[in-house]
Design a protein around this motif. Structure first.
Motif, PDB file in Angstrom:
ATOM      1  N   VAL A  32      29.999  -8.166  -0.804  1.00  0.00           N
ATOM      2  CA  VAL A  32      29.189  -8.918   0.154  1.00  0.00           C
ATOM      3  C   VAL A  32      28.574 -10.082  -0.608  1.00  0.00           C
ATOM      4  O   VAL A  32      27.922  -9.895  -1.621  1.00  0.00           O
ATOM      5  N   GLU A  33      28.829 -11.308  -0.108  1.00  0.00           N
ATOM      6  CA  GLU A  33      28.371 -12.524  -0.777  1.00  0.00           C
ATOM      7  C   GLU A  33      27.764 -13.476   0.245  1.00  0.00           C
ATOM      8  O   GLU A  33      28.046 -13.390   1.429  1.00  0.00           O
ATOM      9  N   THR A  34      26.964 -14.436  -0.253  1.00  0.00           N
ATOM     10  CA  THR A  34      26.445 -15.477   0.629  1.00  0.00           C
ATOM     11  C   THR A  34      27.591 -16.407   1.003  1.00  0.00           C
ATOM     12  O   THR A  34      28.561 -16.550   0.269  1.00  0.00           O
ATOM     13  N   ASP A  35      27.449 -17.053   2.185  1.00  0.00           N
ATOM     14  CA  ASP A  35      28.553 -17.861   2.707  1.00  0.00           C
ATOM     15  C   ASP A  35      28.016 -19.077   3.450  1.00  0.00           C
ATOM     16  O   ASP A  35      28.050 -19.131   4.668  1.00  0.00           O
ATOM     17  N   GLY A  36      27.478 -20.034   2.739  1.00  0.00           N
ATOM     18  CA  GLY A  36      27.024 -21.248   3.401  1.00  0.00           C
ATOM     19  C   GLY A  36      25.544 -21.491   3.213  1.00  0.00           C
ATOM     20  O   GLY A  36      24.886 -20.886   2.363  1.00  0.00           O
ATOM     21  N   ILE A  37      25.022 -22.368   4.036  1.00  0.00           N
ATOM     22  CA  ILE A  37      23.639 -22.802   3.919  1.00  0.00           C
ATOM     23  C   ILE A  37      22.758 -21.978   4.840  1.00  0.00           C
ATOM     24  O   ILE A  37      23.057 -21.800   6.015  1.00  0.00           O
ATOM     25  N   MET A  38      21.657 -21.494   4.287  1.00  0.00           N
ATOM     26  CA  MET A  38      20.738 -20.691   5.078  1.00  0.00           C
ATOM     27  C   MET A  38      19.958 -21.562   6.054  1.00  0.00           C
ATOM     28  O   MET A  38      19.897 -22.775   5.910  1.00  0.00           O
ATOM     29  N   GLN A  39      19.388 -20.909   7.062  1.00  0.00           N
ATOM     30  CA  GLN A  39      18.575 -21.594   8.059  1.00  0.00           C
ATOM     31  C   GLN A  39      17.198 -20.963   8.084  1.00  0.00           C
ATOM     32  O   GLN A  39      17.054 -19.776   7.806  1.00  0.00           O
ATOM     33  N   GLY A  40      16.208 -21.738   8.450  1.00  0.00           N
ATOM     34  CA  GLY A  40      14.858 -21.212   8.562  1.00  0.00           C
ATOM     35  C   GLY A  40      13.926 -21.915   7.610  1.00  0.00           C
ATOM     36  O   GLY A  40      14.194 -23.033   7.167  1.00  0.00           O
ATOM     37  N   ASN A  41      12.800 -21.251   7.303  1.00  0.00           N
ATOM     38  CA  ASN A  41      11.845 -21.887   6.419  1.00  0.00           C
ATOM     39  C   ASN A  41      11.019 -20.874   5.643  1.00  0.00           C
ATOM     40  O   ASN A  41      10.875 -19.727   6.045  1.00  0.00           O
ATOM     41  N   ILE A  42      10.533 -21.344   4.522  1.00  0.00           N
ATOM     42  CA  ILE A  42       9.589 -20.592   3.702  1.00  0.00           C
ATOM     43  C   ILE A  42       8.412 -21.521   3.467  1.00  0.00           C
ATOM     44  O   ILE A  42       8.598 -22.664   3.061  1.00  0.00           O
ATOM     45  N   SER A  43       7.216 -21.031   3.749  1.00  0.00           N
ATOM     46  CA  SER A  43       6.034 -21.834   3.485  1.00  0.00           C
ATOM     47  C   SER A  43       5.105 -21.055   2.564  1.00  0.00           C
ATOM     48  O   SER A  43       4.930 -19.849   2.721  1.00  0.00           O
ATOM     49  N   LEU A  44       4.558 -21.745   1.603  1.00  0.00           N
ATOM     50  CA  LEU A  44       3.624 -21.137   0.657  1.00  0.00           C
ATOM     51  C   LEU A  44       2.325 -21.925   0.669  1.00  0.00           C
ATOM     52  O   LEU A  44       2.343 -23.143   0.561  1.00  0.00           O
ATOM     53  N   GLU A  45       1.232 -21.227   0.824  1.00  0.00           N
ATOM     54  CA  GLU A  45      -0.086 -21.851   0.744  1.00  0.00           C
ATOM     55  C   GLU A  45      -0.768 -21.317  -0.515  1.00  0.00           C
ATOM     56  O   GLU A  45      -0.918 -20.106  -0.657  1.00  0.00           O
ATOM     57  N   ASN A  46      -1.160 -22.176  -1.389  1.00  0.00           N
ATOM     58  CA  ASN A  46      -1.839 -21.898  -2.656  1.00  0.00           C
ATOM     59  C   ASN A  46      -1.281 -20.709  -3.450  1.00  0.00           C
ATOM     60  O   ASN A  46      -2.004 -20.052  -4.167  1.00  0.00           O
ATOM     61  N   GLY A  47       0.001 -20.405  -3.317  1.00  0.00           N
ATOM     62  CA  GLY A  47       0.664 -19.408  -4.162  1.00  0.00           C
ATOM     63  C   GLY A  47       0.448 -17.953  -3.796  1.00  0.00           C
ATOM     64  O   GLY A  47       1.289 -17.120  -4.074  1.00  0.00           O
ATOM     65  N   ASP A  48      -0.680 -17.620  -3.168  1.00  0.00           N
ATOM     66  CA  ASP A  48      -0.978 -16.221  -2.859  1.00  0.00           C
ATOM     67  C   ASP A  48      -0.656 -15.835  -1.426  1.00  0.00           C
ATOM     68  O   ASP A  48      -0.644 -14.657  -1.087  1.00  0.00           O
ATOM     69  N   SER A  49      -0.420 -16.804  -0.574  1.00  0.00           N
ATOM     70  CA  SER A  49      -0.096 -16.489   0.815  1.00  0.00           C
ATOM     71  C   SER A  49       1.047 -17.379   1.274  1.00  0.00           C
ATOM     72  O   SER A  49       1.314 -18.431   0.698  1.00  0.00           O
ATOM     73  N   GLY A  50       1.731 -16.924   2.302  1.00  0.00           N
ATOM     74  CA  GLY A  50       2.851 -17.689   2.818  1.00  0.00           C
ATOM     75  C   GLY A  50       3.576 -16.950   3.911  1.00  0.00           C
ATOM     76  O   GLY A  50       3.165 -15.862   4.341  1.00  0.00           O
ATOM     77  N   HIS A  51       4.657 -17.549   4.374  1.00  0.00           N
ATOM     78  CA  HIS A  51       5.461 -16.980   5.460  1.00  0.00           C
ATOM     79  C   HIS A  51       6.930 -17.288   5.194  1.00  0.00           C
ATOM     80  O   HIS A  51       7.268 -18.357   4.705  1.00  0.00           O
ATOM     81  N   VAL A  52       7.785 -16.344   5.530  1.00  0.00           N
ATOM     82  CA  VAL A  52       9.227 -16.548   5.413  1.00  0.00           C
ATOM     83  C   VAL A  52       9.894 -16.136   6.725  1.00  0.00           C
ATOM     84  O   VAL A  52       9.521 -15.143   7.341  1.00  0.00           O
ATOM     85  N   ASP A  53      10.837 -16.943   7.166  1.00  0.00           N
ATOM     86  CA  ASP A  53      11.664 -16.649   8.336  1.00  0.00           C
ATOM     87  C   ASP A  53      12.996 -17.354   8.109  1.00  0.00           C
ATOM     88  O   ASP A  53      13.166 -18.516   8.477  1.00  0.00           O
ATOM     89  N   ILE A  54      13.921 -16.668   7.440  1.00  0.00           N
ATOM     90  CA  ILE A  54      15.205 -17.283   7.102  1.00  0.00           C
ATOM     91  C   ILE A  54      16.362 -16.385   7.517  1.00  0.00           C
ATOM     92  O   ILE A  54      16.233 -15.169   7.602  1.00  0.00           O
ATOM     93  N   THR A  55      17.496 -17.026   7.761  1.00  0.00           N
ATOM     94  CA  THR A  55      18.747 -16.347   8.063  1.00  0.00           C
ATOM     95  C   THR A  55      19.794 -16.868   7.084  1.00  0.00           C
ATOM     96  O   THR A  55      19.979 -18.076   6.966  1.00  0.00           O
ATOM     97  N   ILE A  56      20.451 -15.936   6.399  1.00  0.00           N
ATOM     98  CA  ILE A  56      21.404 -16.286   5.352  1.00  0.00           C
ATOM     99  C   ILE A  56      22.790 -15.814   5.776  1.00  0.00           C
ATOM    100  O   ILE A  56      22.983 -14.626   6.043  1.00  0.00           O
ATOM    101  N   PRO A  57      23.788 -16.706   5.842  1.00  0.00           N
ATOM    102  CA  PRO A  57      25.139 -16.283   6.179  1.00  0.00           C
ATOM    103  C   PRO A  57      25.758 -15.444   5.057  1.00  0.00           C
ATOM    104  O   PRO A  57      25.585 -15.746   3.881  1.00  0.00           O
ATOM    105  N   LEU A  58      26.448 -14.374   5.458  1.00  0.00           N
ATOM    106  CA  LEU A  58      27.114 -13.475   4.510  1.00  0.00           C
ATOM    107  C   LEU A  58      28.585 -13.361   4.852  1.00  0.00           C
ATOM    108  O   LEU A  58      28.987 -13.572   5.995  1.00  0.00           O
TER     109      LEU A  58
END
Length: 144
Positions: free
Chosen positions: A72-98
Protein backbone atom coordinates in the motif's frame (compact mmCIF):
# COMPACT_ATOMS: atom_id res chain seq x y z
CA UNK A 1 24.75 48.08 -59.83
CA UNK A 2 24.09 48.98 -56.26
CA UNK A 3 23.61 46.24 -53.72
CA UNK A 4 20.91 46.80 -51.11
CA UNK A 5 21.78 45.28 -47.78
CA UNK A 6 18.75 43.55 -46.27
CA UNK A 7 18.09 43.75 -42.53
CA UNK A 8 18.51 40.67 -40.40
CA UNK A 9 15.48 38.61 -39.36
CA UNK A 10 15.55 40.18 -35.86
CA UNK A 11 15.90 43.65 -37.36
CA UNK A 12 12.76 43.09 -39.42
CA UNK A 13 10.72 41.42 -36.64
CA UNK A 14 11.84 43.00 -33.35
CA UNK A 15 8.55 44.92 -33.03
CA UNK A 16 6.59 41.76 -32.20
CA UNK A 17 9.43 39.47 -30.98
CA UNK A 18 10.41 41.62 -27.98
CA UNK A 19 6.90 42.01 -26.46
CA UNK A 20 6.00 38.38 -27.17
CA UNK A 21 9.27 37.13 -25.68
CA UNK A 22 8.75 39.29 -22.60
CA UNK A 23 5.20 38.02 -22.12
CA UNK A 24 6.25 34.40 -22.55
CA UNK A 25 9.06 34.89 -20.03
CA UNK A 26 6.64 36.34 -17.46
CA UNK A 27 4.18 33.48 -18.04
CA UNK A 28 6.97 30.90 -17.68
CA UNK A 29 8.13 32.44 -14.37
CA UNK A 30 4.52 32.52 -13.14
CA UNK A 31 3.93 28.85 -13.99
CA UNK A 32 7.24 27.78 -12.46
CA UNK A 33 6.48 29.83 -9.34
CA UNK A 34 3.04 28.26 -8.88
CA UNK A 35 4.54 24.80 -9.45
CA UNK A 36 7.24 25.42 -6.87
CA UNK A 37 4.66 26.70 -4.39
CA UNK A 38 2.41 23.65 -4.84
CA UNK A 39 5.38 21.28 -4.61
CA UNK A 40 6.73 23.03 -1.51
CA UNK A 41 3.40 23.01 0.33
CA UNK A 42 2.75 19.39 -0.65
CA UNK A 43 6.23 18.39 0.53
CA UNK A 44 5.76 20.20 3.85
CA UNK A 45 2.39 18.55 4.50
CA UNK A 46 3.61 15.10 3.50
CA UNK A 47 6.31 15.44 6.17
CA UNK A 48 3.80 16.28 8.89
CA UNK A 49 2.98 13.94 11.77
CA UNK A 50 -0.71 13.40 10.80
CA UNK A 51 0.19 12.58 7.18
CA UNK A 52 2.88 10.11 8.19
CA UNK A 53 0.64 8.57 10.86
CA UNK A 54 -2.27 8.08 8.43
CA UNK A 55 -0.07 6.49 5.75
CA UNK A 56 1.64 4.24 8.32
CA UNK A 57 -1.65 3.04 9.81
CA UNK A 58 -3.12 2.34 6.36
CA UNK A 59 0.02 0.57 5.12
CA UNK A 60 0.17 -1.70 8.18
CA UNK A 61 -3.53 -2.56 8.41
CA UNK A 62 -4.30 -6.17 7.43
CA UNK A 63 -7.82 -5.15 6.28
CA UNK A 64 -6.46 -2.38 4.05
CA UNK A 65 -3.78 -4.66 2.63
CA UNK A 66 -6.42 -7.32 1.90
CA UNK A 67 -8.67 -4.76 0.17
CA UNK A 68 -6.05 -2.81 -1.81
CA UNK A 69 -3.29 -5.37 -2.23
CA UNK A 70 0.30 -5.20 -1.12
CA UNK A 71 2.23 -2.93 -0.97
CA UNK A 72 0.00 0.00 0.00
CA UNK A 73 1.56 3.27 -1.18
CA UNK A 74 0.58 6.91 -1.65
CA UNK A 75 -0.67 7.75 -5.14
CA UNK A 76 -0.82 11.43 -6.00
CA UNK A 77 -1.42 14.74 -4.32
CA UNK A 78 -3.35 14.90 -1.08
CA UNK A 79 -6.32 17.19 -0.55
CA UNK A 80 -7.35 19.16 2.50
CA UNK A 81 -5.51 21.29 4.99
CA UNK A 82 -3.43 21.34 8.12
CA UNK A 83 -3.40 24.43 10.28
CA UNK A 84 -1.11 25.04 13.23
CA UNK A 85 -1.51 27.83 15.74
CA UNK A 86 1.58 28.59 17.87
CA UNK A 87 2.83 24.97 17.64
CA UNK A 88 0.69 23.53 20.45
CA UNK A 89 -2.71 23.57 18.77
CA UNK A 90 -4.03 22.96 15.31
CA UNK A 91 -6.41 21.09 13.04
CA UNK A 92 -5.99 18.50 10.31
CA UNK A 93 -8.49 17.41 7.67
CA UNK A 94 -6.72 15.68 4.78
CA UNK A 95 -7.41 12.91 2.28
CA UNK A 96 -4.46 11.02 0.82
CA UNK A 97 -4.79 8.86 -2.32
CA UNK A 98 -3.52 5.29 -1.92
CA UNK A 99 -2.85 2.42 -4.28
CA UNK A 100 -2.18 -1.25 -3.86
CA UNK A 101 -1.58 -4.07 -6.31
CA UNK A 102 -5.36 -4.67 -6.64
CA UNK A 103 -7.22 -1.41 -6.09
CA UNK A 104 -7.04 2.27 -5.22
CA UNK A 105 -8.45 4.11 -2.25
CA UNK A 106 -8.13 7.11 0.03
CA UNK A 107 -7.09 7.49 3.65
CA UNK A 108 -8.83 10.36 5.46
CA UNK A 109 -7.62 11.80 8.74
CA UNK A 110 -9.40 14.43 10.82
CA UNK A 111 -8.08 15.61 14.14
CA UNK A 112 -7.01 18.34 16.52
CA UNK A 113 -3.67 19.16 18.06
CA UNK A 114 -4.16 19.88 21.75
CA UNK A 115 -1.27 20.82 24.05
CA UNK A 116 1.22 19.59 21.45
CA UNK A 117 -0.38 16.15 20.91
CA UNK A 118 -2.50 15.09 17.94
CA UNK A 119 -5.90 13.60 18.81
CA UNK A 120 -7.55 11.95 15.82
CA UNK A 121 -11.34 12.06 15.52
CA UNK A 122 -11.54 10.11 12.25
CA UNK A 123 -9.04 7.89 10.47
CA UNK A 124 -10.39 5.61 7.77
CA UNK A 125 -9.63 4.20 4.34
CA UNK A 126 -12.26 4.38 1.61
CA UNK A 127 -11.84 1.74 -1.09
CA UNK A 128 -12.55 3.50 -4.40
CA UNK A 129 -14.20 0.67 -6.37
CA UNK A 130 -16.41 -0.75 -3.60
CA UNK A 131 -16.98 2.32 -1.36
CA UNK A 132 -16.01 0.10 1.60
CA UNK A 133 -14.86 2.15 4.58
CA UNK A 134 -12.21 0.69 6.90
CA UNK A 135 -11.98 2.41 10.30
CA UNK A 136 -8.34 2.54 11.40
CA UNK A 137 -9.07 4.00 14.84
CA UNK A 138 -11.08 0.99 16.05
CA UNK A 139 -8.42 -1.69 16.61
CA UNK A 140 -11.10 -4.26 17.55
CA UNK A 141 -12.17 -4.29 13.87
CA UNK A 142 -8.67 -5.14 12.60
CA UNK A 143 -9.04 -8.88 12.99
CA UNK A 144 -12.42 -8.99 11.21
Amino acid sequence: MEEVKQKSWFGRNWVWVVPLGGCLTIIAFFVLGIGALVFGVSKAISGSAPYEYAVEQASNSPKVIAALGSPVETDGIMQGNISLENGDSGHVDITIPLKGSKRKGYVTIIGEKVNGDWVYEELYVLIKSTNEEINLLDKSLEGN
